[in-house]
Write an enzyme that holds these catalytic residues in place. Structure first.
Site, PDB file in Angstrom:
ATOM      1  N   HIS A  94      -1.278  14.752 -12.777  1.00  0.00           N
ATOM      2  CA  HIS A  94      -2.593  14.347 -12.258  1.00  0.00           C
ATOM      3  C   HIS A  94      -2.767  12.861 -12.531  1.00  0.00           C
ATOM      4  O   HIS A  94      -2.505  12.398 -13.644  1.00  0.00           O
ATOM      5  CB  HIS A  94      -3.715  15.125 -12.933  1.00  0.00           C
ATOM      6  CG  HIS A  94      -5.082  14.635 -12.578  1.00  0.00           C
ATOM      7  ND1 HIS A  94      -5.515  14.498 -11.274  1.00  0.00           N
ATOM      8  CD2 HIS A  94      -6.118  14.226 -13.354  1.00  0.00           C
ATOM      9  CE1 HIS A  94      -6.746  14.044 -11.254  1.00  0.00           C
ATOM     10  NE2 HIS A  94      -7.141  13.860 -12.513  1.00  0.00           N
ATOM     11  N   HIS A  96      -5.073   9.074 -11.109  1.00  0.00           N
ATOM     12  CA  HIS A  96      -6.130   8.489 -10.281  1.00  0.00           C
ATOM     13  C   HIS A  96      -5.545   7.284  -9.554  1.00  0.00           C
ATOM     14  O   HIS A  96      -6.187   6.240  -9.448  1.00  0.00           O
ATOM     15  CB  HIS A  96      -7.329   8.101 -11.140  1.00  0.00           C
ATOM     16  CG  HIS A  96      -8.090   9.273 -11.684  1.00  0.00           C
ATOM     17  ND1 HIS A  96      -9.336   9.646 -11.215  1.00  0.00           N
ATOM     18  CD2 HIS A  96      -7.766  10.192 -12.618  1.00  0.00           C
ATOM     19  CE1 HIS A  96      -9.753  10.722 -11.860  1.00  0.00           C
ATOM     20  NE2 HIS A  96      -8.806  11.071 -12.713  1.00  0.00           N
ATOM     21  N   ASP A 119       9.567  13.605   4.988  1.00  0.00           N
ATOM     22  CA  ASP A 119      10.736  13.850   4.139  1.00  0.00           C
ATOM     23  C   ASP A 119      10.400  14.654   2.890  1.00  0.00           C
ATOM     24  O   ASP A 119      11.267  15.309   2.313  1.00  0.00           O
ATOM     25  CB  ASP A 119      11.363  12.519   3.706  1.00  0.00           C
ATOM     26  CG  ASP A 119      12.319  11.948   4.746  1.00  0.00           C
ATOM     27  OD1 ASP A 119      12.820  12.717   5.585  1.00  0.00           O
ATOM     28  OD2 ASP A 119      12.566  10.727   4.703  1.00  0.00           O
ATOM     29  N   HIS A 170     -12.512  13.260  -6.591  1.00  0.00           N
ATOM     30  CA  HIS A 170     -11.827  13.269  -7.876  1.00  0.00           C
ATOM     31  C   HIS A 170     -10.500  12.518  -7.768  1.00  0.00           C
ATOM     32  O   HIS A 170     -10.441  11.327  -8.092  1.00  0.00           O
ATOM     33  CB  HIS A 170     -11.627  14.712  -8.338  1.00  0.00           C
ATOM     34  CG  HIS A 170     -11.047  14.840  -9.700  1.00  0.00           C
ATOM     35  ND1 HIS A 170     -10.704  16.056 -10.251  1.00  0.00           N
ATOM     36  CD2 HIS A 170     -10.713  13.916 -10.635  1.00  0.00           C
ATOM     37  CE1 HIS A 170     -10.211  15.869 -11.471  1.00  0.00           C
ATOM     38  NE2 HIS A 170     -10.199  14.578 -11.725  1.00  0.00           N
ATOM     39  N   TYR A 228      20.834  16.264   4.156  1.00  0.00           N
ATOM     40  CA  TYR A 228      20.563  14.920   3.644  1.00  0.00           C
ATOM     41  C   TYR A 228      21.219  14.754   2.272  1.00  0.00           C
ATOM     42  O   TYR A 228      21.165  15.647   1.432  1.00  0.00           O
ATOM     43  CB  TYR A 228      19.062  14.691   3.537  1.00  0.00           C
ATOM     44  CG  TYR A 228      18.658  13.364   2.934  1.00  0.00           C
ATOM     45  CD1 TYR A 228      18.461  12.247   3.725  1.00  0.00           C
ATOM     46  CD2 TYR A 228      18.487  13.241   1.559  1.00  0.00           C
ATOM     47  CE1 TYR A 228      18.081  11.035   3.173  1.00  0.00           C
ATOM     48  CE2 TYR A 228      18.122  12.019   0.988  1.00  0.00           C
ATOM     49  CZ  TYR A 228      17.930  10.931   1.804  1.00  0.00           C
ATOM     50  OH  TYR A 228      17.560   9.729   1.251  1.00  0.00           O
TER      51      TYR A 228
END
Length: 234
Positions: A94, A96, A119, A170, A228
């Site tokens: 997480h 910001h 991708d 958020h 790939y």
């Protein structure tokens, strides 16, 4: 085992400032050991330049601290809900980060405008609704996890194909098979958020990339018959 887990999670957390995804202490990474049902996560509010591997906090899937001198990240309850609902993921991030968070604050998902996005992420990165007043007041972090889980199920989204989400007002969460892959996906998310913003600025009438192009790029890298790279789609 726990010492190795804490070392990996420490290293993954230190990648956040390296890649410019966090300011001050605005972010956290965790990784779970599925066999024991325990995960390591960054302690709450500790500066990155002061962190050590020993500072990582061990938590169980009931959200209880098992080991550590600090309190775990304030977002721990969100990580718990994601680990419980999505057994295929092993690491969560997480942040910001500024561009992804800007899309979240605007309440918009990030459309797939090109192959860089395709991708790694199949289709739009969804932006979920804001939690209700009651959800915020009752159990904010836990309900954030419930919202992500419930919306992914309602949208029939595969968390492996869409390894990132925006929580309105958020910020972003990203995940992967382990902590390092989760950070990798968080870096990709920030880059595609930046590209999408610039693309819309250059051409306000832009449309998502053709579906056949999106499919080609996603499946050649991450599909069952991926070709790939030097080892399948890896």
């Amino acid at each position: 085992m726990l010492e190795e887990l804490k070392q990996r999670v420490y290293e993954a957390n230190m990648l956040l400032p390296k890649y410019g995804l966090v300011t001050f202490t605005w972010g956290n990474v965790s990784e779970i050991d599925r066999e024991s049902g325990l995960f390591a996560i960054k302690p709450s509010g500790v500066d990155y330049d002061k962190l050590t591997p020993e500072d990582m906090v061990i938590v169980d899937l009931n959200g209880n601290k098992v080991e550590g001198k600090y309190n775990p990240s304030s977002d721990t309850a969100t990580h718990v809900e994601l680990y419980k609902a999505f057994p295929e993921i092993g690491g969560i991030v997480h942040t910001h980060s500024s561009y992804a968070t800007s899309w979240a604050q605007a309440g918009r998902g990030i459309p797939c405008y090109g192959t860089t996005h395709a991708d790694y992420i199949y289709g739009e990165v969804p932006c979920l609704r804001c939690l209700t007043k009651a959800e915020i007041e009752e159990a904010y972090e836990e309900n954030t996890g419930h919202l992500i889980v419930n919306e992914f199920k309602a949208m029939n989204k595969d968390p492996k194909a869409v390894p990132a989400v925006l929580c309105k007002n958020h910020g972003p969460f990203a995940w992967g098979k382990d902590a390092h892959e989760a950070v990798h996906n968080a870096v990709v998310l920030e880059e595609v958020a930046k590209m999408a913003y610039r693309a819309e600025t250059i051409n306000p009438r832009i449309q998502p990339a053709p579906q056949e192009l999106q499919d080609k790029h996603y499946y050649r890298k991450l599909g069952a018959n991926a070709y790939y790279g030097q080892n399948g789609g890896k």
